[in-house]
Design a protein around this motif. Sequence first.
Motif, PDB file in Angstrom:
ATOM      1  N   LEU A  26       0.834  -1.198   0.000  1.00 48.24           N
ATOM      2  CA  LEU A  26       0.000   0.000   0.000  1.00 48.24           C
ATOM      3  C   LEU A  26       0.871   1.253   0.000  1.00 48.24           C
ATOM      4  N   PRO A  27       0.698   2.129  -0.986  1.00 44.26           N
ATOM      5  CA  PRO A  27       1.304   3.455  -0.885  1.00 44.26           C
ATOM      6  C   PRO A  27       0.421   4.313   0.011  1.00 44.26           C
ATOM      7  N   LEU A  28       0.996   4.879   1.051  1.00 39.95           N
ATOM      8  CA  LEU A  28       0.214   5.632   2.028  1.00 39.95           C
ATOM      9  C   LEU A  28       0.657   7.086   2.077  1.00 39.95           C
TER      10      LEU A  28
ATOM     11  N   ASP B 209     -16.810  -4.540  -3.115  1.00 42.42           N
ATOM     12  CA  ASP B 209     -16.819  -5.082  -1.752  1.00 42.42           C
ATOM     13  C   ASP B 209     -15.505  -5.775  -1.443  1.00 42.42           C
ATOM     14  N   GLU B 210     -14.959  -6.520  -2.430  1.00 36.44           N
ATOM     15  CA  GLU B 210     -13.714  -7.248  -2.217  1.00 36.44           C
ATOM     16  C   GLU B 210     -12.550  -6.290  -1.973  1.00 36.44           C
ATOM     17  N   THR B 211     -12.501  -5.219  -2.762  1.00 36.44           N
ATOM     18  CA  THR B 211     -11.430  -4.236  -2.584  1.00 36.44           C
ATOM     19  C   THR B 211     -11.544  -3.551  -1.228  1.00 36.44           C
ATOM     20  N   ARG B 212     -12.761  -3.231  -0.826  1.00 36.30           N
ATOM     21  CA  ARG B 212     -12.970  -2.593   0.472  1.00 36.30           C
ATOM     22  C   ARG B 212     -12.506  -3.498   1.608  1.00 36.30           C
ATOM     23  N   ALA B 213     -12.903  -4.764   1.547  1.00 34.12           N
ATOM     24  CA  ALA B 213     -12.548  -5.691   2.620  1.00 34.12           C
ATOM     25  C   ALA B 213     -11.036  -5.885   2.697  1.00 34.12           C
ATOM     26  N   THR B 214     -10.391  -6.038   1.532  1.00 36.20           N
ATOM     27  CA  THR B 214      -8.944  -6.265   1.510  1.00 36.20           C
ATOM     28  C   THR B 214      -8.184  -5.051   2.021  1.00 36.20           C
ATOM     29  N   THR B 215      -8.571  -3.863   1.547  1.00 35.49           N
ATOM     30  CA  THR B 215      -7.871  -2.640   1.951  1.00 35.49           C
ATOM     31  C   THR B 215      -8.117  -2.333   3.418  1.00 35.49           C
ATOM     32  N   GLU B 216      -9.349  -2.536   3.853  1.00 30.79           N
ATOM     33  CA  GLU B 216      -9.661  -2.278   5.259  1.00 30.79           C
ATOM     34  C   GLU B 216      -8.872  -3.193   6.184  1.00 30.79           C
TER      35      GLU B 216
ATOM     36  N   GLU C   7      -4.829  11.381   9.062  1.00 32.69           N
ATOM     37  CA  GLU C   7      -5.550  10.646   8.024  1.00 32.69           C
ATOM     38  C   GLU C   7      -4.559   9.904   7.135  1.00 32.69           C
ATOM     39  N   PHE C   8      -4.919   8.651   6.803  1.00 31.43           N
ATOM     40  CA  PHE C   8      -4.097   7.792   5.969  1.00 31.43           C
ATOM     41  C   PHE C   8      -4.878   7.505   4.697  1.00 31.43           C
ATOM     42  N   ASN C   9      -4.282   7.838   3.558  1.00 34.54           N
ATOM     43  CA  ASN C   9      -4.970   7.704   2.278  1.00 34.54           C
ATOM     44  C   ASN C   9      -4.180   6.764   1.377  1.00 34.54           C
ATOM     45  N   THR C  10      -4.865   5.757   0.852  1.00 34.78           N
ATOM     46  CA  THR C  10      -4.246   4.870  -0.136  1.00 34.78           C
ATOM     47  C   THR C  10      -5.222   4.649  -1.273  1.00 34.78           C
ATOM     48  N   ASP C  11      -4.878   5.163  -2.430  1.00 29.59           N
ATOM     49  CA  ASP C  11      -5.712   5.027  -3.630  1.00 29.59           C
ATOM     50  C   ASP C  11      -7.148   5.471  -3.374  1.00 29.59           C
ATOM     51  N   GLY C  12      -7.313   6.557  -2.622  1.00 26.52           N
ATOM     52  CA  GLY C  12      -8.641   7.101  -2.376  1.00 26.52           C
ATOM     53  C   GLY C  12      -9.357   6.518  -1.173  1.00 26.52           C
TER      54      GLY C  12
ATOM     55  N   GLN D  42      -1.349   5.524  21.298  1.00 28.88           N
ATOM     56  CA  GLN D  42      -2.583   4.818  21.615  1.00 28.88           C
ATOM     57  C   GLN D  42      -3.724   5.405  20.785  1.00 28.88           C
ATOM     58  N   VAL D  43      -4.282   4.586  19.903  1.00 29.21           N
ATOM     59  CA  VAL D  43      -5.383   5.023  19.056  1.00 29.21           C
ATOM     60  C   VAL D  43      -6.684   4.939  19.850  1.00 29.21           C
ATOM     61  N   GLU D  44      -7.452   6.020  19.829  1.00 27.25           N
ATOM     62  CA  GLU D  44      -8.692   6.077  20.605  1.00 27.25           C
ATOM     63  C   GLU D  44      -9.925   5.775  19.760  1.00 27.25           C
ATOM     64  N   GLU D  45      -9.904   6.199  18.491  1.00 25.19           N
ATOM     65  CA  GLU D  45     -11.031   5.917  17.607  1.00 25.19           C
ATOM     66  C   GLU D  45     -10.573   6.035  16.162  1.00 25.19           C
ATOM     67  N   ILE D  46     -11.336   5.405  15.267  1.00 23.78           N
ATOM     68  CA  ILE D  46     -10.997   5.430  13.855  1.00 23.78           C
ATOM     69  C   ILE D  46     -12.243   5.702  13.018  1.00 23.78           C
ATOM     70  N   LYS D  47     -12.012   6.229  11.817  1.00 21.21           N
ATOM     71  CA  LYS D  47     -13.048   6.389  10.810  1.00 21.21           C
ATOM     72  C   LYS D  47     -12.516   5.838   9.492  1.00 21.21           C
ATOM     73  N   LEU D  48     -13.428   5.240   8.717  1.00 19.77           N
ATOM     74  CA  LEU D  48     -13.051   4.653   7.435  1.00 19.77           C
ATOM     75  C   LEU D  48     -14.011   5.121   6.353  1.00 19.77           C
ATOM     76  N   LEU D  49     -13.461   5.445   5.174  1.00 18.91           N
ATOM     77  CA  LEU D  49     -14.302   5.837   4.041  1.00 18.91           C
ATOM     78  C   LEU D  49     -13.677   5.312   2.756  1.00 18.91           C
ATOM     79  N   PRO D  50     -14.396   4.419   2.047  1.00 21.48           N
ATOM     80  CA  PRO D  50     -13.863   3.887   0.783  1.00 21.48           C
ATOM     81  C   PRO D  50     -14.113   4.868  -0.357  1.00 21.48           C
ATOM     82  N   PRO D  51     -13.367   4.745  -1.447  1.00 20.19           N
ATOM     83  CA  PRO D  51     -13.625   5.598  -2.605  1.00 20.19           C
ATOM     84  C   PRO D  51     -14.909   5.179  -3.303  1.00 20.19           C
ATOM     85  N   ASP D  52     -15.545   6.106  -3.988  1.00 16.55           N
ATOM     86  CA  ASP D  52     -16.761   5.803  -4.732  1.00 16.55           C
ATOM     87  C   ASP D  52     -16.481   4.731  -5.774  1.00 16.55           C
ATOM     88  N   GLY D  53     -17.403   3.773  -5.878  1.00 10.62           N
ATOM     89  CA  GLY D  53     -17.303   2.768  -6.919  1.00 10.62           C
ATOM     90  C   GLY D  53     -16.399   1.600  -6.600  1.00 10.62           C
ATOM     91  N   SER D  54     -15.795   1.576  -5.418  1.00 10.17           N
ATOM     92  CA  SER D  54     -14.913   0.453  -5.076  1.00 10.17           C
ATOM     93  C   SER D  54     -15.757  -0.788  -4.788  1.00 10.17           C
TER      94      SER D  54
END
Length: 277
Positions: free
Chosen positions: A95-97, A139-146, A108-113, A125-137
């Motif tokens: 992953l390029p980050l 399900d498989e790509t989302r699961a793998t990248t996440e 914020e960490f961004n890889t290919d959108g 110590q991480v307290e909370e996270i948010k995730l947002l996939p790019p439009d049109g990605s």
Amino acid sequence: MSLRRITATLLVASALSLAGCSSPDPIEEIPAFAVDSPDVNLISNGEGDKQQLVYAFSPQESEIAVNYAANHAAVATDKVNAEAPTGEGLEETTLPLSVSVVDGNVAEFNTDGFRMRWHMDVQGQVEEIKLLPPDGSSDETRATTERALLQIMSTNPVFPVEPVGVGAQWSVKTRTLGDTNMLRTTTYTLTSRDGDTVTLDVQVQEEPAKKTLELDDGNKLTAEDWSTTSSGTITVDLTKLLPTAGENTATTRTVYAGPNPDFKVVQDMTTATTYKK
């Protein structure tokens, strides 16, 4: 936090993004996931000059290779080897980050959108996270990248609050995120320090968070033995949020007993994280 639950939320997040929500930054509308606080225990504060290890929040371009592998098989009881193997021949996903600072202790960490935000303190110590996939990605790509991003977060070093010198050692106990569902104890040893650059030896021990698994047919599997093989040496630039070099890898074997005493279920889980820059 299950991967299925997060992926479902990503689908909602994607829908919000496609709908064009009123916020100029759609990730602001995404619900945050709270992360369990790790248990950090200082074992030894080391020798010589002692200083706190703290992260500085600054932009960073990074490249990280991650691997996750899970295998299980039914093995004759008298043939079971409970010792964890060494993970070899693993297929890497690189992953390029691009790391940016959003506000204060939020990065914020961004890889290919694909965007992931951490809210963390200066010890890591991480307290909370948010995730947002790019439009049109997909399900498989989302699961793998996440899964890859959660692994990067789970294996990022956490420091003790106490000042430490070379030779210092501390342990970090936490629950892994995603599908692995393990209780992980990572022991760090500070092997060298040159200004903001520190080198850490990394050793991992894991055990299943759930010792009993219920099968679809109503039968149960009970974890009766587990072991971990691990290795790792990483370089951390304290002016950055992610290590800049090195690798850590761990394979955990869990042996489950089921309703048939002639067989055991042997499960191997491997995670490997390699920092290329």
